[in-house]
Design a protein around this motif. Structure first.
Motif, PDB file in Angstrom:
ATOM      1  N   TYR A 166      34.724  45.432  54.777  1.00  0.00           N
ATOM      2  CA  TYR A 166      34.785  44.006  54.480  1.00  0.00           C
ATOM      3  C   TYR A 166      33.653  43.238  55.160  1.00  0.00           C
ATOM      4  O   TYR A 166      33.013  42.361  54.559  1.00  0.00           O
ATOM      5  CB  TYR A 166      36.133  43.431  54.925  1.00  0.00           C
ATOM      6  CG  TYR A 166      37.292  43.784  54.025  1.00  0.00           C
ATOM      7  CD1 TYR A 166      37.110  44.001  52.665  1.00  0.00           C
ATOM      8  CD2 TYR A 166      38.582  43.895  54.541  1.00  0.00           C
ATOM      9  CE1 TYR A 166      38.174  44.317  51.844  1.00  0.00           C
ATOM     10  CE2 TYR A 166      39.660  44.204  53.730  1.00  0.00           C
ATOM     11  CZ  TYR A 166      39.450  44.423  52.382  1.00  0.00           C
ATOM     12  OH  TYR A 166      40.507  44.734  51.563  1.00  0.00           O
ATOM     13  N   SER A 167      33.395  43.539  56.433  1.00  0.00           N
ATOM     14  CA  SER A 167      32.380  42.783  57.169  1.00  0.00           C
ATOM     15  C   SER A 167      30.985  43.034  56.614  1.00  0.00           C
ATOM     16  O   SER A 167      30.168  42.106  56.509  1.00  0.00           O
ATOM     17  CB  SER A 167      32.437  43.141  58.656  1.00  0.00           C
ATOM     18  OG  SER A 167      32.139  44.510  58.868  1.00  0.00           O
ATOM     19  N   LEU A 168      30.685  44.287  56.238  1.00  0.00           N
ATOM     20  CA  LEU A 168      29.366  44.588  55.682  1.00  0.00           C
ATOM     21  C   LEU A 168      29.196  43.979  54.295  1.00  0.00           C
ATOM     22  O   LEU A 168      28.129  43.445  53.959  1.00  0.00           O
ATOM     23  CB  LEU A 168      29.156  46.097  55.629  1.00  0.00           C
ATOM     24  CG  LEU A 168      29.100  46.815  56.982  1.00  0.00           C
ATOM     25  CD1 LEU A 168      28.861  48.299  56.792  1.00  0.00           C
ATOM     26  CD2 LEU A 168      28.004  46.217  57.863  1.00  0.00           C
ATOM     27  N   LEU A 169      30.236  44.059  53.475  1.00  0.00           N
ATOM     28  CA  LEU A 169      30.180  43.414  52.163  1.00  0.00           C
ATOM     29  C   LEU A 169      29.996  41.913  52.312  1.00  0.00           C
ATOM     30  O   LEU A 169      29.163  41.296  51.623  1.00  0.00           O
ATOM     31  CB  LEU A 169      31.460  43.711  51.378  1.00  0.00           C
ATOM     32  CG  LEU A 169      31.635  42.940  50.057  1.00  0.00           C
ATOM     33  CD1 LEU A 169      30.611  43.398  49.034  1.00  0.00           C
ATOM     34  CD2 LEU A 169      33.048  43.107  49.517  1.00  0.00           C
ATOM     35  N   GLY A 170      30.744  41.317  53.232  1.00  0.00           N
ATOM     36  CA  GLY A 170      30.636  39.881  53.448  1.00  0.00           C
ATOM     37  C   GLY A 170      29.263  39.467  53.924  1.00  0.00           C
ATOM     38  O   GLY A 170      28.780  38.382  53.589  1.00  0.00           O
ATOM     39  N   SER A 324      37.249  38.933  57.561  1.00  0.00           N
ATOM     40  CA  SER A 324      36.143  39.896  57.655  1.00  0.00           C
ATOM     41  C   SER A 324      35.010  39.568  56.692  1.00  0.00           C
ATOM     42  O   SER A 324      33.837  39.713  57.043  1.00  0.00           O
ATOM     43  CB  SER A 324      36.668  41.310  57.381  1.00  0.00           C
ATOM     44  OG  SER A 324      37.696  41.652  58.290  1.00  0.00           O
ATOM     45  N   ILE A 325      35.348  39.136  55.474  1.00  0.00           N
ATOM     46  CA  ILE A 325      34.319  38.908  54.463  1.00  0.00           C
ATOM     47  C   ILE A 325      33.669  37.534  54.609  1.00  0.00           C
ATOM     48  O   ILE A 325      32.470  37.383  54.336  1.00  0.00           O
ATOM     49  CB  ILE A 325      34.918  39.070  53.049  1.00  0.00           C
ATOM     50  CG1 ILE A 325      35.350  40.522  52.833  1.00  0.00           C
ATOM     51  CG2 ILE A 325      33.927  38.660  51.971  1.00  0.00           C
ATOM     52  CD1 ILE A 325      36.022  40.764  51.492  1.00  0.00           C
ATOM     53  N   ILE A 326      34.413  36.540  55.078  1.00  0.00           N
ATOM     54  CA  ILE A 326      33.894  35.171  55.115  1.00  0.00           C
ATOM     55  C   ILE A 326      33.586  34.710  56.541  1.00  0.00           C
ATOM     56  O   ILE A 326      32.444  34.331  56.845  1.00  0.00           O
ATOM     57  CB  ILE A 326      34.884  34.196  54.447  1.00  0.00           C
ATOM     58  CG1 ILE A 326      35.193  34.659  53.012  1.00  0.00           C
ATOM     59  CG2 ILE A 326      34.305  32.790  54.449  1.00  0.00           C
ATOM     60  CD1 ILE A 326      33.981  34.759  52.109  1.00  0.00           C
ATOM     61  N   LEU A 327      34.547  34.755  57.432  1.00  0.00           N
ATOM     62  CA  LEU A 327      34.355  34.182  58.763  1.00  0.00           C
ATOM     63  C   LEU A 327      33.363  34.977  59.610  1.00  0.00           C
ATOM     64  O   LEU A 327      32.439  34.406  60.207  1.00  0.00           O
ATOM     65  CB  LEU A 327      35.699  34.073  59.487  1.00  0.00           C
ATOM     66  CG  LEU A 327      36.726  33.112  58.882  1.00  0.00           C
ATOM     67  CD1 LEU A 327      37.959  33.023  59.767  1.00  0.00           C
ATOM     68  CD2 LEU A 327      36.124  31.728  58.688  1.00  0.00           C
ATOM     69  N   LEU A 389      37.599  44.643  43.157  1.00  0.00           N
ATOM     70  CA  LEU A 389      37.295  43.233  43.360  1.00  0.00           C
ATOM     71  C   LEU A 389      36.051  43.055  44.237  1.00  0.00           C
ATOM     72  O   LEU A 389      35.176  42.236  43.941  1.00  0.00           O
ATOM     73  CB  LEU A 389      38.491  42.523  43.999  1.00  0.00           C
ATOM     74  CG  LEU A 389      38.327  41.034  44.263  1.00  0.00           C
ATOM     75  CD1 LEU A 389      38.072  40.272  42.961  1.00  0.00           C
ATOM     76  CD2 LEU A 389      39.560  40.476  44.977  1.00  0.00           C
ATOM     77  N   GLU A 390      35.969  43.820  45.302  1.00  0.00           N
ATOM     78  CA  GLU A 390      34.840  43.705  46.229  1.00  0.00           C
ATOM     79  C   GLU A 390      33.536  44.136  45.561  1.00  0.00           C
ATOM     80  O   GLU A 390      32.503  43.452  45.673  1.00  0.00           O
ATOM     81  CB  GLU A 390      35.100  44.544  47.482  1.00  0.00           C
ATOM     82  CG  GLU A 390      36.177  43.999  48.387  1.00  0.00           C
ATOM     83  CD  GLU A 390      37.580  44.307  47.896  1.00  0.00           C
ATOM     84  OE1 GLU A 390      37.709  44.988  46.845  1.00  0.00           O
ATOM     85  OE2 GLU A 390      38.545  43.870  48.543  1.00  0.00           O
ATOM     86  N   THR A 391      33.566  45.275  44.855  1.00  0.00           N
ATOM     87  CA  THR A 391      32.350  45.757  44.197  1.00  0.00           C
ATOM     88  C   THR A 391      31.934  44.839  43.058  1.00  0.00           C
ATOM     89  O   THR A 391      30.732  44.600  42.840  1.00  0.00           O
ATOM     90  CB  THR A 391      32.576  47.184  43.663  1.00  0.00           C
ATOM     91  OG1 THR A 391      33.034  48.023  44.724  1.00  0.00           O
ATOM     92  CG2 THR A 391      31.294  47.760  43.095  1.00  0.00           C
ATOM     93  N   GLY A 392      32.919  44.301  42.310  1.00  0.00           N
ATOM     94  CA  GLY A 392      32.589  43.349  41.250  1.00  0.00           C
ATOM     95  C   GLY A 392      31.941  42.084  41.801  1.00  0.00           C
ATOM     96  O   GLY A 392      30.982  41.558  41.218  1.00  0.00           O
ATOM     97  N   SER A 393      32.448  41.595  42.924  1.00  0.00           N
ATOM     98  CA  SER A 393      31.836  40.414  43.549  1.00  0.00           C
ATOM     99  C   SER A 393      30.403  40.704  43.976  1.00  0.00           C
ATOM    100  O   SER A 393      29.505  39.863  43.791  1.00  0.00           O
ATOM    101  CB  SER A 393      32.664  39.977  44.765  1.00  0.00           C
ATOM    102  OG  SER A 393      33.990  39.656  44.397  1.00  0.00           O
ATOM    103  N   LEU A 394      30.182  41.892  44.526  1.00  0.00           N
ATOM    104  CA  LEU A 394      28.837  42.278  44.930  1.00  0.00           C
ATOM    105  C   LEU A 394      27.905  42.366  43.727  1.00  0.00           C
ATOM    106  O   LEU A 394      26.750  41.904  43.779  1.00  0.00           O
ATOM    107  CB  LEU A 394      28.887  43.618  45.667  1.00  0.00           C
ATOM    108  CG  LEU A 394      27.548  44.221  46.094  1.00  0.00           C
ATOM    109  CD1 LEU A 394      26.849  43.322  47.104  1.00  0.00           C
ATOM    110  CD2 LEU A 394      27.751  45.618  46.672  1.00  0.00           C
ATOM    111  N   ALA A 395      28.397  42.943  42.628  1.00  0.00           N
ATOM    112  CA  ALA A 395      27.566  43.110  41.433  1.00  0.00           C
ATOM    113  C   ALA A 395      27.130  41.756  40.865  1.00  0.00           C
ATOM    114  O   ALA A 395      25.945  41.529  40.578  1.00  0.00           O
ATOM    115  CB  ALA A 395      28.324  43.912  40.374  1.00  0.00           C
TER     116      ALA A 395
END
Length: 451
Positions: A166-170, A324-327, A389-395
């Motif tokens: 989560y932290s790396l994706l964020g 993890s993804i935002i803050l 959801l995470e991979t789609g957001s990244l794409a």
């Protein structure tokens, strides 16, 4: 003959630092020395300092060192508006020592990381004055990602793979949408009457690198959906992720060689003549020493953050994914955020893009695969499957960013759209865990907008 001997004697005594002889020189002797090429400028200045300077400077050495330290302290610690958050650092350490509530430790550590990350940007900027813009930009991206990398390593050590992912994706999402978006927005508003242009070549290279990283992230996810769940699928996904990570690391090493050696001129930022008077306010080694010290403190606070994130999530009623993804990335990307916006205000979009895109590329192509390889060595099962959801957001983030930067020009509307995209993704991760937990407990959903 005597005249020649006196000139040789003068030169010899000057080189040997004979202070008494130099005091006795008259103008004629000095003129003779100059005629024969033995001026003080031609004599080694280091030898002269070793012989004569200590007699004059030694009583003031301690005061000079103290003044130098106070000057650095003022520039490094008090040179930011975020200095008011520095007391959170000792408070976090004290909270951990005296066993205060874990949410308090998390909050204080998060506040303490904010000024540290911003000061890392300042220190790398000072070092960039001595290393040049290309190496400086790479160093800024690397040190700016120090917080994320340290948090990732502690999460890996504590086997919190979900926090790590989560932290790396964020961090990637934050750099591409929040950092770059606010930079283009602020830069566009500050330069309404100026044409904002940047070199497309640098942006294209980073976009291609991010697309390769996206492919390596999507393949394990698509493989799992194509084959189906199962033990063999999980093992195959893990092996595919490790091979993809090695490929990503090779690509990033090639990118560094491309950036620093073969095509360095492509990444050199455009310098304006009127900004040539800008100079470093502290020395190279002073900046390096402060940078090492702050990195150690960042490591300590990162350990507190990783160890208390679940307690903070339960106490605040906010999902671990949103924290993890935002803050965490907002705090960790304070360095990139501050530096990128400052350069955008000065209409130096090449540097802003280099910082934001370079940091995102480094996380995607270096930090993420490095964590997979390190986990492999530690016998921890970490793959590149970041869920749908995470991979789609990244794409969609990478695609939107690539379309935004395709024409080589910028205005505030582009920054506004990137920033709003980040708000939508943040809202998504704020709510997406809550309904699942409530449904699993058999409770009706009473979300934010429920009557």
């Amino acid at each position: 003959m005597d005249r020649h001997y006196s000139q040789v004697q003068v030169a010899s005594d000057l080189e040997n630092g004979d202070v008494n002889f130099k005091v006795g020189l008259n103008r004629n002797n000095i003129k003779e020395v100059c005629v024969n090429g033995k001026t003080p400028q031609n004599i080694s200045s280091s030898i002269m300092r070793k012989k004569s300077d200590p007699m004059l400077v030694s009583p003031n050495v301690r005061f000079q060192m103290l003044g130098h330290f106070l000057t650095n302290l003022q520039e490094v610690i008090l040179g930011t508006k975020l200095a008011i958050l520095f007391p959170a650092i000792p408070l976090a350490i004290a909270a951990d020592y005296y066993k205060f509530g874990r949410p308090w430790i998390f909050a204080l550590s998060l506040l303490g990381l904010t000024p540290l990350a911003e000061r890392v940007s300042f220190l790398t900027e000072q070092i960039a004055y001595f290393t040049g813009p290309t190496v400086g930009g790479l160093l800024n991206a690397t040190c700016g990602n120090a917080t994320e990398l340290i948090i990732a390593m502690f999460a890996l050590y504590q086997n919190k793979i979900h926090v790590l992912k989560y932290s790396l994706l964020g961090s990637i999402l934050s750099n591409l949408l929040l950092v770059l978006g606010t930079s283009l927005l602020c830069g566009g508003l500050a330069n309404l009457r100026k044409e904002q242009r940047y070199d497309r070549k640098q942006a294209d290279v980073n976009s291609l690198l991010l697309l390769l990283g996206l492919l390596c992230h999507m393949l394990p996810l698509m493989f799992r959906y194509a084959i189906g769940e199962g033990t063999s699928t999980a093992y195959s996904t893990l092996q595919l992720s490790r091979v993809s990570s090695i490929v990503m690391l090779i690509a990033y090493v090639a990118y560094i060689f491309f950036q620093l050696k073969t095509h360095r001129q492509m990444f050199d930022s455009q310098e304006e003549e009127e900004d040539e008077e800008e100079k470093a306010v502290i020395g190279f080694w002073s900046a390096f020493t402060w940078l090492v010290g702050m990195t150690i403190i960042i490591a300590l606070l990162s350990e507190y953050v990783v160890g208390t994130i679940e307690a903070a999530s339960d106490s605040w009623g906010i999902s671990v994914s949103f924290i993890s993804i935002i803050l965490l990335p907002i705090v960790g990307n304070a360095a990139e955020h501050a530096g990128s916006i400052i350069f955008a205000f000065k209409n130096k979009l090449d540097i802003s893009l280099g910082v934001a895109l370079g940091s995102a590329s480094q996380i995607s192509m270096f930090v993420v695969p490095l964590c997979v390889v390190v986990a492999w060595a530690m016998h921890v099962h970490m793959d590149l499957d970041f869920s749908l959801l995470e991979t789609g957001s990244l794409a969609f983030t990478i695609i939107i960013t690539a379309f935004t930067l395709q024409d080589g020009t910028s205005h505030y509307m582009k920054g506004m759209l990137l920033f709003l995209s980040y708000i939508v993704i943040a809202a998504c991760f704020f709510v997406h865990k809550i309904p699942q937990n409530q449904i699993s407990e058999g409770k009706p959903f009473t979300g934010l907008f429920a009557a």
